[in-house]
Write an enzyme that holds these catalytic residues in place. Structure first.
Site, PDB file in Angstrom:
ATOM      1  N   PRO A  97     -10.522  12.506  -5.209  1.00 31.31           N
ATOM      2  CG  PRO A  97     -10.606  14.260  -3.655  1.00 31.31           C
ATOM      3  CD  PRO A  97     -10.198  13.925  -5.063  1.00 31.31           C
ATOM      4  CD  GLU A 124     -13.682  22.334  -3.664  1.00 33.42           C
ATOM      5  OE1 GLU A 124     -12.733  22.924  -3.112  1.00 33.42           O
ATOM      6  OE2 GLU A 124     -14.394  21.477  -3.101  1.00 33.42           O
ATOM      7  NE  ARG A 162       5.604  -3.628  -6.163  1.00 37.96           N
ATOM      8  CZ  ARG A 162       5.078  -4.751  -5.695  1.00 37.96           C
ATOM      9  NH1 ARG A 162       3.803  -5.050  -5.985  1.00 37.96           N
ATOM     10  NH2 ARG A 162       5.772  -5.587  -4.974  1.00 37.96           N
ATOM     11  CG  ASP A 177       3.250  -7.767  -3.644  1.00 40.21           C
ATOM     12  OD1 ASP A 177       4.380  -7.850  -3.174  1.00 40.21           O
ATOM     13  OD2 ASP A 177       2.977  -7.265  -4.752  1.00 40.21           O
TER      14      ASP A 177
END
Ligand code: ADE
Length: 256
Positions: A97, A124, A162, A177
């Site tokens: 993150p 963590e 993709r 897209d």
């Protein structure tokens, strides 16, 4: 690092404490076909196989205290370097993150490599020396915290795979897209023309190609204005389109 692929599969090496989570997703649909067609090769490794103490320890308490456990550097360095050499000759991506927010341009950039490695964090965090001395790209898939980097690795792998030449049947498929033009994509409809009294917009049934193109572009603009106005400053718009959006009554479209 080699950035040009000459008809060999893209190889992706994934390092995780739970490598078994990847297989089911690789065995369905488009990724399955990409692997069968030798456009993509994915190998998974269990980091614990490189934890050489008696208990195969992969984590430890953080220096300085605080909650959670930290992934130790030795098993991850050993795993990655024994598979890829030291230093690895390809991008080494840490899913965390605390990374750069993943987006379509990053997917395109990663799709240009012939070989990628991904490290899935758990607990963590990972020891900072992994990030400083092994990792080349730290990537987050969004501003929320998951229990580990496995789902983010699949997200990145899917978005990259993709884009590899030949993976999607229609080469046009990725150019329309959402995000590839800097805008959200226009709404799509298929048969029947009327369902529960809800009709398909007339323009789509008209067969007028120029009108269809105009409608789609306008819908893209309006949907982006309503849902992702943050994308507009960087989108590739002409003066007429900017004026159209500036004069459009805020929130007047039916986009959800
Ligand atoms: N690991 C935990 N949460 C994550 C996120 N949002 N992106 C990437 N890796 C993660």
């Amino acid at each position: 690092m080699d950035t040009i692929r000459y008809n060999q599969p893209m190889r992706v090496d994934i390092f995780s404490l739970f490598p078994e989570v990847f297989q089911p997703y690789l065995e369905i649909s488009i990724l399955k076909r990409a692997i069968q067609s030798a456009l993509l090769e994915v190998k998974t490794y269990n980091i614990r196989d490189w934890a050489f103490d008696r208990h195969h320890t992969t984590d430890d308490a953080p220096y300085g205290g605080g909650g959670g456990m930290i992934m130790k550097p030795e098993p991850i360095f050993s795993a990655v370097e024994s598979v890829l050499g030291a230093p690895p000759d390809c991008p080494v991506i840490l899913l965390t993150p605390q990374g750069q927010l993943f987006n379509q341009p990053m997917a395109s950039e990663l799709a240009s490599y012939e070989h990628l490695a991904m490290i899935c964090g758990r607990y963590e965090s990972v020891d900072e020396r992994i990030r400083e001395h092994l990792v080349t790209h730290a990537i987050s898939i969004g501003d929320y915290v998951l229990t580990g980097g496995e789902l983010p690795a699949l997200v990145v792998l899917d978005a990259v795979a993709r884009l590899l030449p030949g993976v999607l049947g229609d080469p046009q498929a990725t150019s329309d897209d959402s995000f590839s033009s800097g805008l959200l994509e226009y709404p799509h409809y298929t048969r029947p023309p009327e369902f529960r009294g809800w009709t398909v917009p007339e323009t789509l049934l008209s067969g007028n190609h120029a009108e269809l193109k105009r409608w789609r572009r306008q819908q893209s603009l309006l949907r982006t204005l309503k849902l992702r106005p943050d994308l507009l400053p960087n989108a590739n718009l002409n003066d007429k389109e900017r004026a159209f959006l500036e004069n459009y009554p805020d929130g007047n479209s039916n986009n959800k």
